[in-house]
Design an enzyme around this catalytic site. Structure first.
Site, PDB file in Angstrom:
ATOM      1  N   GLU A 104       0.816  -1.206   0.000  1.00  0.00           N
ATOM      2  CA  GLU A 104       0.000   0.000   0.000  1.00  0.00           C
ATOM      3  C   GLU A 104       0.856   1.264   0.000  1.00  0.00           C
ATOM      4  OE1 GLU A 104      -1.955  -2.694   3.190  1.00  0.00           O
ATOM      5  OE2 GLU A 104      -0.057  -2.610   2.089  1.00  0.00           O
ATOM      6  N   CYS A 121      -0.754   0.574   7.909  1.00  0.00           N
ATOM      7  CA  CYS A 121      -1.126   1.008   6.557  1.00  0.00           C
ATOM      8  C   CYS A 121      -2.491   1.685   6.551  1.00  0.00           C
ATOM      9  CB  CYS A 121      -1.122  -0.190   5.604  1.00  0.00           C
ATOM     10  SG  CYS A 121       0.549  -0.799   5.245  1.00  0.00           S
ATOM     11  N   ALA A 180       4.854 -37.142  -8.992  1.00  0.00           N
ATOM     12  CA  ALA A 180       4.680 -37.332 -10.427  1.00  0.00           C
ATOM     13  C   ALA A 180       4.347 -38.797 -10.673  1.00  0.00           C
ATOM     14  CB  ALA A 180       5.953 -36.947 -11.171  1.00  0.00           C
ATOM     15  N   THR A 213      15.239 -41.306  -0.847  1.00  0.00           N
ATOM     16  CA  THR A 213      15.278 -40.585  -2.122  1.00  0.00           C
ATOM     17  C   THR A 213      16.701 -40.161  -2.457  1.00  0.00           C
ATOM     18  OG1 THR A 213      13.008 -39.788  -1.892  1.00  0.00           O
ATOM     19  CG2 THR A 213      14.461 -38.508  -3.316  1.00  0.00           C
ATOM     20  N   LEU A 266      18.113 -31.077  -5.248  1.00  0.00           N
ATOM     21  CA  LEU A 266      16.883 -30.525  -4.665  1.00  0.00           C
ATOM     22  C   LEU A 266      16.962 -29.008  -4.491  1.00  0.00           C
ATOM     23  CD1 LEU A 266      16.229 -33.314  -2.003  1.00  0.00           C
ATOM     24  CD2 LEU A 266      15.166 -33.079  -4.257  1.00  0.00           C
ATOM     25  N   ARG A 307      15.867 -23.989  -9.043  1.00  0.00           N
ATOM     26  CA  ARG A 307      16.631 -23.656 -10.243  1.00  0.00           C
ATOM     27  C   ARG A 307      15.910 -22.626 -11.124  1.00  0.00           C
ATOM     28  NH1 ARG A 307      17.436 -29.209  -9.643  1.00  0.00           N
ATOM     29  NH2 ARG A 307      15.958 -29.809 -11.276  1.00  0.00           N
ATOM     30  N   GLU A 358       8.935 -33.706  -1.411  1.00  0.00           N
ATOM     31  CA  GLU A 358       9.294 -34.433  -2.626  1.00  0.00           C
ATOM     32  C   GLU A 358      10.032 -35.684  -2.171  1.00  0.00           C
ATOM     33  OE1 GLU A 358      10.967 -32.402  -5.991  1.00  0.00           O
ATOM     34  OE2 GLU A 358      10.318 -30.448  -5.242  1.00  0.00           O
ATOM     35  N   GLY A 386       9.776 -40.357  -1.578  1.00  0.00           N
ATOM     36  CA  GLY A 386       9.317 -41.643  -2.064  1.00  0.00           C
ATOM     37  C   GLY A 386       8.128 -42.146  -1.272  1.00  0.00           C
TER      38      GLY A 386
END
Length: 367
Positions: free
Chosen positions: A46, A78, A148, A190, A198, A201, A288, A290
Site C-alpha cells: 500500500e 497502513c 509425479a 530418495t 533438490l 533452479r 518431494e 518416495g
C-alpha cells in the site's frame, strides 16, 4: 484486482516471512500507483502505491489482495497511511488471518469514512497466502505433497530405481513450487536412490535459500552425495541419532546441520519435524519424497495439500507413490476437497486440500 494479484505473485520469495501483497491505486479509471511488498525494502504494498501516486491518491480507490494492516510492526499501520492520504475506497480480496489484524483494519477504514468492499477474487487471494495463513495462526508451516505419476499410479519402473515420469512443462512447474517454498522435505531413501540436489533452479530472487531438509532416522546420508557436496548451510538433517556421533560431526564439517528429534515407533517424529520448521519461520514446505515418507506424512496428518502431476503413460508394474498406511489411519483420514484439474503440456495436474488453513471452512475453489 487481477493486477493486484499479479503483483502479489511478484513478491513470492522476497516478502518472507510477511504475506505476499500487491496493491493498485486507481483514479478516473487510470492506475496512478502500484507496487508489491519486498521484506528488505520495508514498505508494504500500500505504501509503495501511495508513494507513487503522491497527492493524486486523494479520492482514489485501492485494490489489494489482503486487508491493510492496522498495527505497528517494522512499519506503521497502513490503515493510518490510507486515511491520511485521503483514499476514498478500498477493495480487498480477503481479510488478514493475522490475529493482530483479522478485520480490525477494515473496521478502522470504515470508521474513517472509507468505503470497503471485500471478497473480490477471494479464492486466488487465499491460495497466494496459504503458507502465511497457516503459520501466522499456528506457527506451523503449510505442507504440500507433490508427486509425479503415470496414469496407473506408478512413480518409478521399480522400487529403488530413478524414472523420469513427466514432461518438461511439469518439471518447470515443480521448480516454481520449489521457488514458492521455504523448505523442501525429503527422505534419505530418495537421496540414496536419486542423489538429487533438490535446489530452486528458477533463478528468481529469494530472500533466503531453499532449505533442503532430510528425514534420516539412522543418519545414512552419504557424505559424497550431491546434497552434501552442494551444502552451504542450507541442508538440514532430522535424525534420532546423537549429534555427537562421528557421522554427525562429519556432516557438520560439510556445513550440514544435524538436528536430533524425538523418535516415534523407532522413526523420526514428523510432528516434531514440522514444529521445528515452524520455529525456523518456514511458512511453506514442499514434500518431494518416495513412498515411505509420503505414506508416513499422510498417516501423521501433516499434509495440507496434494499436487499430483500425471503423465499420459501406463507402466504396468512399478513403485507406488505411497507406502502402506495402517487401516486405522486411513479410516480417520480426511478426503481431499476443493479439487481442481488442469492440463500442463502433455501432462495433467490434480490439486486438492486436506485442511482449510483459513479456519472459516472455505479453501481455494469455494466462495
Amino acid at each position: 484486482m487481477k493486477r493486484a494479484l499479479d503483483l502479489a505473485q511478484e513478491s513470492v520469495g522476497v516478502a518472507h516471512p510477511n504475506p505476499r501483497v500487491g496493491a493498485v491505486l486507481v483514479k478516473n479509471d487510470q492506475i496512478i500507483g502500484e507496487g508489491y511488498h519486498v521484506y528488505d525494502h520495508h514498505d508494504h504494498a500500500e505504501i509503495v502505491a501511495l508513494k507513487q501516486a503522491g497527492a493524486k491518491a486523494r479520492g482514489a480507490t485501492l485494490y489489494i489482495n489482503l486487508e491493510p494492516c492496522c498495527h505497528k510492526g517494522r512499519t506503521g499501520p497502513c490503515t493510518s497511511a490510507l486515511i491520511e492520504a485521503g483514499v476514498k475506497r478500498v477493495v480487498a480480496a480477503i481479510g488478514d488471518p493475522n490475529p493482530k489484524v483479522a478485520g480490525q483494519g477494515f473496521a478502522q477504514l470504515r470508521k474513517a469514512g472509507i468505503q470497503v468492499t471485500t471478497d473480490v477474487e477471494a479464492d486466488e487471494a487465499r491460495r497466494i497466502n496459504e503458507g502465511f495463513a497457516r503459520w501466522i495462526t499456528t506457527k506451523l508451516p503449510f505442507v504440500t505433497l507433490k508427486a509425479a505419476l503415470t496414469l496407473d499410479g506408478k512413480i518409478a519402473a521399480r522400487a529403488g530405481q530413478r524414472t523420469q515420469i513427466t514432461a518438461k512443462a511439469s518439471q518447470a512447474a515443480v521448480q516454481q513450487l520449489r521457488h514458492a517454498s521455504d523448505a523442501l522435505l525429503t527422505g534419505v531413501g530418495t537421496i540414496l536412490v536419486d542423489d538429487p540436489r533438490l535446489t530452486d533452479r528458477t533463478g528468481a530472487p529469494r530472500r533466503r535459500p531453499l532449505l533442503r531438509a532430510v528425514v534420516d532416522s539412522q543418519l545414512r546420508l552419504p557424505l559424497d552425495s550431491e546434497l552434501v557436496r552442494s551444502a552451504s548451510e542450507d541442508v538440514l538433517v532430522f535424525t534420532t541419532q546423537s549429534t555427537r556421533s562421528t557421522k554427525a560431526r562429519a556432516l557438520a564439517d560439510a556445513r550440514v546441520e544435524v538436528q536430533r528429534v524425538p523418535a516415534r515407533n523407532g522413526r523420526v517424529d514428523l510432528t516434531e519435524v514440522l514444529r521445528e520448521l515452524g520455529r525456523r519461520k518456514m511458512l511453506d514446505v514442499i514434500i518431494e519424497a518416495g513412498a515411505e515418507l509420503n505414506g508416513a506424512t499422510l498417516a501423521a496428518g501433516i499434509v495440507d495439500k496434494m499436487v499430483l502431476y500425471y503423465a499420459p503413460r501406463i507402466m504396468g508394474t512399478g513403485a507406488v507413490p505411497v507406502a502402506e498406511i495402517p487401516s486405522r489411519k486411513i479410516t480417520n483420514a480426511p478426503a481431499l476437497s476443493h479439487i481442481t484439474t488442469y492440463s500442463l503440456g502433455s501432462d495433467f495436474v490434480v490439486e486438492g486440500y486436506f485442511h482449510d488453513v483459513y479456519g472459516n471452512h472455505r479453501a481455494a475453489g469455494e466462495n
